[in-house]
Enzyme design. Structure first.
Site, PDB file in Angstrom:
ATOM      1  N   ASP A  58       0.839  -1.204   0.000  1.00  0.00           N
ATOM      2  CA  ASP A  58       0.000   0.000   0.000  1.00  0.00           C
ATOM      3  C   ASP A  58       0.877   1.258   0.000  1.00  0.00           C
ATOM      4  O   ASP A  58       0.363   2.378  -0.069  1.00  0.00           O
ATOM      5  CB  ASP A  58      -1.022  -0.001   1.143  1.00  0.00           C
ATOM      6  N   SER A  59       2.198   1.056   0.004  1.00  0.00           N
ATOM      7  CA  SER A  59       3.127   2.176  -0.235  1.00  0.00           C
ATOM      8  C   SER A  59       2.867   2.798  -1.606  1.00  0.00           C
ATOM      9  O   SER A  59       3.335   3.904  -1.882  1.00  0.00           O
ATOM     10  CB  SER A  59       4.582   1.702  -0.133  1.00  0.00           C
ATOM     11  N   ASP A  95      -1.159  -6.258  -0.243  1.00  0.00           N
ATOM     12  CA  ASP A  95      -1.239  -5.564   1.052  1.00  0.00           C
ATOM     13  C   ASP A  95      -2.676  -5.122   1.316  1.00  0.00           C
ATOM     14  O   ASP A  95      -3.254  -4.349   0.535  1.00  0.00           O
ATOM     15  CB  ASP A  95      -0.337  -4.319   0.949  1.00  0.00           C
ATOM     16  N   LYS A  97      -1.061  -9.470   3.073  1.00  0.00           N
ATOM     17  CA  LYS A  97      -0.317  -8.987   4.241  1.00  0.00           C
ATOM     18  C   LYS A  97      -1.201  -8.001   4.981  1.00  0.00           C
ATOM     19  O   LYS A  97      -1.922  -7.233   4.335  1.00  0.00           O
ATOM     20  CB  LYS A  97       0.981  -8.295   3.806  1.00  0.00           C
ATOM     21  N   GLU A 153      -1.314  -5.327   8.624  1.00  0.00           N
ATOM     22  CA  GLU A 153      -0.556  -4.709   9.710  1.00  0.00           C
ATOM     23  C   GLU A 153      -1.268  -4.923  11.049  1.00  0.00           C
ATOM     24  O   GLU A 153      -2.497  -4.829  11.105  1.00  0.00           O
ATOM     25  CB  GLU A 153      -0.427  -3.199   9.463  1.00  0.00           C
ATOM     26  N   GLU A 178       9.147  -4.070  10.754  1.00  0.00           N
ATOM     27  CA  GLU A 178       9.535  -2.775  10.171  1.00  0.00           C
ATOM     28  C   GLU A 178      10.090  -1.838  11.248  1.00  0.00           C
ATOM     29  O   GLU A 178       9.457  -1.603  12.289  1.00  0.00           O
ATOM     30  CB  GLU A 178       8.323  -2.126   9.466  1.00  0.00           C
TER      31      GLU A 178
HETATM   32  O1  KIV Z   1       3.520  -1.090   1.694  1.00  0.00           O
HETATM   33  C1  KIV Z   1       4.671  -1.528   1.685  1.00  0.00           C
HETATM   34  O2  KIV Z   1       5.448  -1.321   0.741  1.00  0.00           O
HETATM   35  C2  KIV Z   1       5.102  -2.307   2.826  1.00  0.00           C
HETATM   36  C3  KIV Z   1       6.552  -2.664   2.918  1.00  0.00           C
HETATM   37  C4  KIV Z   1       7.359  -1.483   3.251  1.00  0.00           C
HETATM   38  C5  KIV Z   1       6.788  -3.779   3.864  1.00  0.00           C
HETATM   39  O3  KIV Z   1       4.331  -2.625   3.664  1.00  0.00           O
END
Ligand code: KIV
Length: 304
Positions: A52-53, A95, A125, A127, A194
């Site tokens: 989600d970056s 994510d 993934k 959080e 992280e």
């Molecule tokens: O969103 C992302 O790119 C991430 C990584 C930095 C682990 O969660």
């Protein structure tokens, strides 16, 4: 029908566990489109994360919070197509964006299933630590592998008071270890650590049977992850301590585009080798008073 030259066997959650047990490091990187996916897969990464970056490095937000499930599925499907085009072996993870799993486990299960069905990911993934074991259990029970993510969790930026290193005192470090154990017990097959001290990451990695993937967590983890744009320095102004710039592509891109602009202005691009030619083109004049009228004789010769 599969042939010897067909797609390579995709890296599975079991292969990642085998790598940890064998002491082989796992290389993970983000990608958000098909071209980047093809490049990173050809470079040999084991895991591609549609992070989600994307909200920060592609969409231009100052956090990951505005990213939607629809957008994540869109990017995941593009990455999946890129990987499939070359029959890549990389494991693909999507994510779960902010708001897609925090309100209820039902939301989380539905979002994870859409990610797999429409985005083509092998796993999701999410959080969060011990507070999220219920939704993790439910998603795993629905058949979707879950990668955890603890330490600095960017979706909780406001709760953390900024993007700051986590687990620096004993109580907070203890909580991160407890979170890691809770995620493993809930069924996570791997966990991202992280921005935590390297000493803590080493202990967590030693106490978990599942692989740990670090970002800003030092070298004593089972694998590393970096954001595509960061490792290539696509934004030359972004210089966090945990990022190593493996190339200076931001400067290279700017230089290349400046060269293009210069050649357009100087009329040196396109040159003859970039132009098409036809010796059989014959045109009749187009009447000046009515451009929309079909030319009487038609256009003669080959299309230009
Ligand atoms: O969103 C992302 O790119 C991430 C990584 C930095 C682990 O969660």
């Amino acid at each position: 029908m599969s042939t010897q030259s067909g797609p390579k066997k995709r890296v599975s959650i079991h292969e990642l566990r085998r790598m940890k047990d064998a002491g082989e490091k796992i290389a993970m990187v983000t990608a958000y489109d098909a071209t980047a996916a093809r490049l990173v897969a050809a470079a040999g990464v084991d895991v591609v994360l549609v992070g989600d970056s994307v909200g920060m490095v592609v969409q231009g937000h100052d956090s990951t919070l505005p990213v939607t499930l629809e957008q994540m599925i869109y990017h995941s499907a593009a990455v999946r197509r890129g990987l499939e085009r070359d029959g890549a072996r990389a494991h693909l993870v999507g994510d779960m964006p902010f708001g897609s799993y925090q309100a209820s486990a039902d939301d989380g299960v539905k979002a994870a299933m859409r990610f797999v069905a429409e985005g083509g990911v092998q796993a999701v993934k999410l959080e969060g630590g011990a507070d999220f074991v219920e939704v993790i259990r439910r998603i795993v029970r629905a058949g979707v592998p879950v990668m955890g993510h603890i330490g600095l969790t960017p979706q909780s930026v406001h709760k953390m008071g900024g993007y700051v290193v986590q687990g620096k005192d004993s109580d907070k470090a203890q909580q991160i270890l407890r979170d890691g154990r809770a995620l493993e017990a809930a069924g996570c097959y791997a966990v991202v650590l992280e921005c935590i001290p390297a000493e803590l990451a080493r202990i967590v990695t030693g106490q978990l049977r599942i692989p740990t993937i670090g970002i800003g967590a030092g070298p004593h983890v089972d694998g590393q992850v970096l954001v595509f744009h960061d490792l290539l320095a696509l934004d030359p102004t972004f210089t966090p301590k945990f990022v190593k710039r493996f190339a200076e592509l931001g400067a290279a891109v700017q230089g290349a585009v400046a060269a293009y602009v210069g050649e357009v202005k100087a009329r040196t691009f396109p040159a003859d080798e970039h132009s098409f030619h036809s010796s059989s083109v014959r045109l009749v004049p187009v009447p000046e008073d009515d451009d929309r009228e079909e030319p009487q004789g038609g256009v003669m010769g080959a299309p230009v």
